[in-house]
Scaffold this active site. Structure first.
Site, PDB file in Angstrom:
ATOM      1  N   THR A  41      -4.558  -0.423   7.617  1.00  0.00           N
ATOM      2  CA  THR A  41      -5.880  -0.874   8.079  1.00  0.00           C
ATOM      3  C   THR A  41      -5.809  -1.116   9.574  1.00  0.00           C
ATOM      4  O   THR A  41      -5.089  -2.005  10.030  1.00  0.00           O
ATOM      5  CB  THR A  41      -6.281  -2.170   7.347  1.00  0.00           C
ATOM      6  N   CYS A  81      -5.543  -9.194   2.512  1.00  0.00           N
ATOM      7  CA  CYS A  81      -6.557  -8.365   3.184  1.00  0.00           C
ATOM      8  C   CYS A  81      -7.749  -9.139   3.757  1.00  0.00           C
ATOM      9  O   CYS A  81      -8.024  -9.042   4.942  1.00  0.00           O
ATOM     10  CB  CYS A  81      -7.080  -7.302   2.227  1.00  0.00           C
ATOM     11  N   ALA A  91     -17.511 -18.361  -8.023  1.00  0.00           N
ATOM     12  CA  ALA A  91     -17.206 -19.445  -7.086  1.00  0.00           C
ATOM     13  C   ALA A  91     -15.783 -19.937  -7.339  1.00  0.00           C
ATOM     14  O   ALA A  91     -15.293 -19.893  -8.466  1.00  0.00           O
ATOM     15  CB  ALA A  91     -18.203 -20.581  -7.282  1.00  0.00           C
ATOM     16  N   GLY A  92     -15.115 -20.360  -6.292  1.00  0.00           N
ATOM     17  CA  GLY A  92     -13.736 -20.822  -6.444  1.00  0.00           C
ATOM     18  C   GLY A  92     -13.267 -21.585  -5.226  1.00  0.00           C
ATOM     19  O   GLY A  92     -14.095 -22.085  -4.451  1.00  0.00           O
ATOM     20  N   PHE A 111      -8.163   1.087  -0.626  1.00  0.00           N
ATOM     21  CA  PHE A 111      -9.000   0.005  -1.169  1.00  0.00           C
ATOM     22  C   PHE A 111      -8.386  -0.630  -2.410  1.00  0.00           C
ATOM     23  O   PHE A 111      -9.090  -1.126  -3.280  1.00  0.00           O
ATOM     24  CB  PHE A 111     -10.403   0.543  -1.484  1.00  0.00           C
ATOM     25  N   VAL A 135       0.834  -1.210   0.000  1.00  0.00           N
ATOM     26  CA  VAL A 135       0.000   0.000   0.000  1.00  0.00           C
ATOM     27  C   VAL A 135       0.869   1.261   0.000  1.00  0.00           C
ATOM     28  O   VAL A 135       0.622   2.202  -0.761  1.00  0.00           O
ATOM     29  CB  VAL A 135      -0.954  -0.007   1.230  1.00  0.00           C
TER      30      VAL A 135
HETATM   31  C1  UDX Z   1      -9.028  -6.804  -1.680  1.00  0.00           C
HETATM   32  C2  UDX Z   1     -10.091  -5.731  -1.928  1.00  0.00           C
HETATM   33  O1  UDX Z   1     -10.717  -5.944  -3.204  1.00  0.00           O
HETATM   34  C3  UDX Z   1      -9.477  -4.357  -1.836  1.00  0.00           C
HETATM   35  O2  UDX Z   1     -10.473  -3.354  -2.006  1.00  0.00           O
HETATM   36  C4  UDX Z   1      -8.824  -4.241  -0.473  1.00  0.00           C
HETATM   37  O3  UDX Z   1      -8.300  -2.997  -0.229  1.00  0.00           O
HETATM   38  C5  UDX Z   1      -7.764  -5.312  -0.314  1.00  0.00           C
HETATM   39  O4  UDX Z   1      -8.374  -6.588  -0.454  1.00  0.00           O
HETATM   40  P1  UDX Z   1      -7.128  -8.041  -3.092  1.00  0.00           P
HETATM   41  O5  UDX Z   1      -6.751  -8.735  -1.815  1.00  0.00           O
HETATM   42  O6  UDX Z   1      -6.047  -7.491  -3.941  1.00  0.00           O
HETATM   43  O7  UDX Z   1      -8.101  -6.803  -2.767  1.00  0.00           O
HETATM   44  O8  UDX Z   1      -7.947  -9.100  -3.963  1.00  0.00           O
HETATM   45  P2  UDX Z   1      -9.405  -9.274  -4.596  1.00  0.00           P
HETATM   46  O9  UDX Z   1      -9.325  -9.078  -6.053  1.00  0.00           O
HETATM   47  O10 UDX Z   1     -10.432  -8.519  -3.874  1.00  0.00           O
HETATM   48  O11 UDX Z   1      -9.603 -10.862  -4.359  1.00  0.00           O
HETATM   49  C6  UDX Z   1      -9.522 -11.433  -3.046  1.00  0.00           C
HETATM   50  C7  UDX Z   1      -9.720 -12.909  -3.067  1.00  0.00           C
HETATM   51  O12 UDX Z   1     -11.059 -13.253  -3.376  1.00  0.00           O
HETATM   52  C8  UDX Z   1      -8.867 -13.683  -4.091  1.00  0.00           C
HETATM   53  O13 UDX Z   1      -8.384 -14.838  -3.485  1.00  0.00           O
HETATM   54  C9  UDX Z   1      -9.837 -13.993  -5.206  1.00  0.00           C
HETATM   55  O14 UDX Z   1      -9.492 -15.131  -5.934  1.00  0.00           O
HETATM   56  C10 UDX Z   1     -11.112 -14.210  -4.430  1.00  0.00           C
HETATM   57  N1  UDX Z   1     -12.331 -13.966  -5.214  1.00  0.00           N
HETATM   58  C11 UDX Z   1     -12.631 -12.715  -5.643  1.00  0.00           C
HETATM   59  C12 UDX Z   1     -13.180 -15.031  -5.496  1.00  0.00           C
HETATM   60  O15 UDX Z   1     -12.916 -16.184  -5.115  1.00  0.00           O
HETATM   61  N2  UDX Z   1     -14.314 -14.779  -6.188  1.00  0.00           N
HETATM   62  C13 UDX Z   1     -14.667 -13.543  -6.625  1.00  0.00           C
HETATM   63  O16 UDX Z   1     -15.729 -13.398  -7.238  1.00  0.00           O
HETATM   64  C14 UDX Z   1     -13.781 -12.464  -6.346  1.00  0.00           C
END
Ligand code: UDX
Length: 433
Positions: A122, A263, A255-256, A152, A11
């Site tokens: 945070t 975060c 889904a995954g 964010f 960040v």
């Molecule tokens: C997140 C927030 O989006 C961001 O706003 C915050 O400040 C930090 O945390 P980030 O950790 O970079 O960002 O990843 P993000 O793209 O949000 O995905 C997080 C996790 O969720 C990943 O493991 C991703 O694979 C999973 N995910 C995301 C899903 O499994 N399904 C989805 O539909 C979206």
């Protein structure tokens, strides 16, 4: 304006570089001398698309500097940002504020003239006020205010998120401090990015509530996916039909294998803890944390089931190790739960990841890393897709099936069409379909 960024983690570095791109003079400070030397050479320690170019441009323009000297950085700054790490504390899951408070004390000792201290890390509700107390205690002469300005940024899209945010959140009470924050973010307001001004406690909570809500949304669809498998529905169709409702929206309904990253896991745990301490339990968030763990274990069962509940001595090709594409970050990646379980069960695991090897090498023990996808797949008894990198989206499925010992694929990101995979001769499983 002269800005100092204390902490050059993800960040801090992205924010510092982007602020310099606004035209501010930025000095990024870190205690890690090796990292600062690297940054001074123009090398970026994390993988983030576009960051290296933007950093080089602003260093060349003389607007971006790096230093280990916090005192000098703070002395010349109008605004000092705290962006040090707040990892989950071992044991109770609370955010560890040691680095934040240490930075506040050190900043206090170096203040000269009025300075605005902004916390980007945070932090739990009440931390900004505590930072104010610490600074006032440490330096009784200091003229300062404290503001909360949570970040964010999504990894892999951090520059876009910084430059075109849905909103900027600023928790500040004093009008002078508010005016300074408005000047810091003026280039964004000129582009009509909305700024939400609120009190520090609300700003702190917005960050946790937003991340916990997104983690909940993902976990909800992951649970619906499990139900889909048992009742013969397709989670992709369900998500599509749900997401068309504007009140729900389509994002974060993929889904995954469970959410990971730097975060969501840490912030959901911290919010649960904040709720317990404030005598206001966050029951939904607590359940999300538990369900996300269960999702990862459900994925292990799925792979084991596909492999006839025996992977001993079998080669398994794992495509993707990072928690999502376009990052080298392995923190709380589902791979860290799923891969060790397969190794433990005797599998001969070969991992391919476009960026994950450097970090992953120490975290995934007993696996072989491969550069070439087809080399990893050759003679394997199962292909396991864990991260949806573009590199894995257009595999020649006929070739994949042909070169495998047993043509089986577990696609935990739903990137292939089941009919297409079947036609190629693969025994194919995915999530919620
Ligand atoms: C997140 C927030 O989006 C961001 O706003 C915050 O400040 C930090 O945390 P980030 O950790 O970079 O960002 O990843 P993000 O793209 O949000 O995905 C997080 C996790 O969720 C990943 O493991 C991703 O694979 C999973 N995910 C995301 C899903 O499994 N399904 C989805 O539909 C979206």
């Amino acid at each position: 304006m002269n800005l100092a960024m204390i902490g050059t983690g993800y960040v801090g570095l992205v924010s510092g570089v982007c602020f310099s791109d606004f035209g501010h003079d930025v000095i990024c400070v870190d205690v890690d001398a090796e990292k600062i030397t690297m940054l001074e050479r123009g090398e970026v320690p994390v993988y983030e698309p576009g960051l290296d170019d933007m950093m080089a441009r602003n260093m060349a323009a003389g607007r971006l500097r790096f230093s280990t000297d916090l005192a000098a950085g703070v002395a010349g700054a109008d605004v000092v940002f705290i962006s040090v790490g707040t990892p989950a504390r071992r044991g109770d899951g609370h955010a560890d504020l040691t680095c934040v408070y240490a930075a506040a004390r050190e900043i206090a000792r170096s203040l000269s003239g009025y300075t605005l201290i902004v916390c980007k890390s945070t932090v739990p509700v009440g931390t900004n006020r505590e930072i104010g107390r610490i600074i006032a205690q440490e330096n009784r002469e200091a003229g300062f205010h404290v503001a909360s300005n949570p970040e964010f940024l999504r990894e892999g899209a951090a520059i876009e998120d910084f430059m075109r945010p849905d909103r900027v959140v600023v928790g500040v009470e004093d009008p002078k401090a508010k005016a300074l924050m408005a000047r810091v973010y003026r280039p964004l307001t000129l582009r009509e990015a909305p700024i939400v001004y609120t009190d520090p406690e609300s700003a702190e909570l917005i960050k946790y509530a937003a991340n916990a809500f997104l983690a909940t949304k993902i976990t909800f669809i992951n649970e619906i996916a499990a139900l889909c498998e048992n009742v013969g529905a397709d989670v992709k169709s369900v998500a599509k039909g749900m997401g068309m409702d504007k009140r729900i929206a389509p994002k974060f309904l993929h889904a995954g294998p469970g959410y990971g990253g730097s975060c969501f896991p840490k912030d959901t745990r911290a919010l649960a803890r904040i709720g317990q301490e404030a005598n206001s339990p966050m029951r939904i968030v607590e359940q999300v944390i538990a369900t996300n763990e269960a999702v990862k274990h459900r994925m292990i069962d799925k792979v084991m089931d596909l492999c006839g509940n025996n992977v001993n001595g079998k080669k398994i090709a794992v495509l993707g190790a990072t928690f999502k594409p376009l990052t080298d970050d392995m923190r709380d990646s589902p791979a860290l739960t799923i891969v060790p379980a397969l190794v433990e069960a005797g599998a001969n695991v070969h991992v391919v990841d476009p960026q994950g090897r450097k970090e992953g090498a120490n975290l995934l023990v007993g696996v072989s890393w491969q550069e070439d996808v087809y080399k990893a797949i050759r003679d394997a008894s199962c292909v396991l897709i864990l991260t949806e990198w573009n590199e894995f989206r257009a595999l020649d499925l006929d070739k994949v099936a042909r070169i495998m010992r047993e043509p089986k694929m577990a696609d935990l990101r739903n990137i292939y069409d089941p009919a297409e995979a079947g036609a190629a001769g693969l025994t194919y499983v995915s999530v919620g379909r």
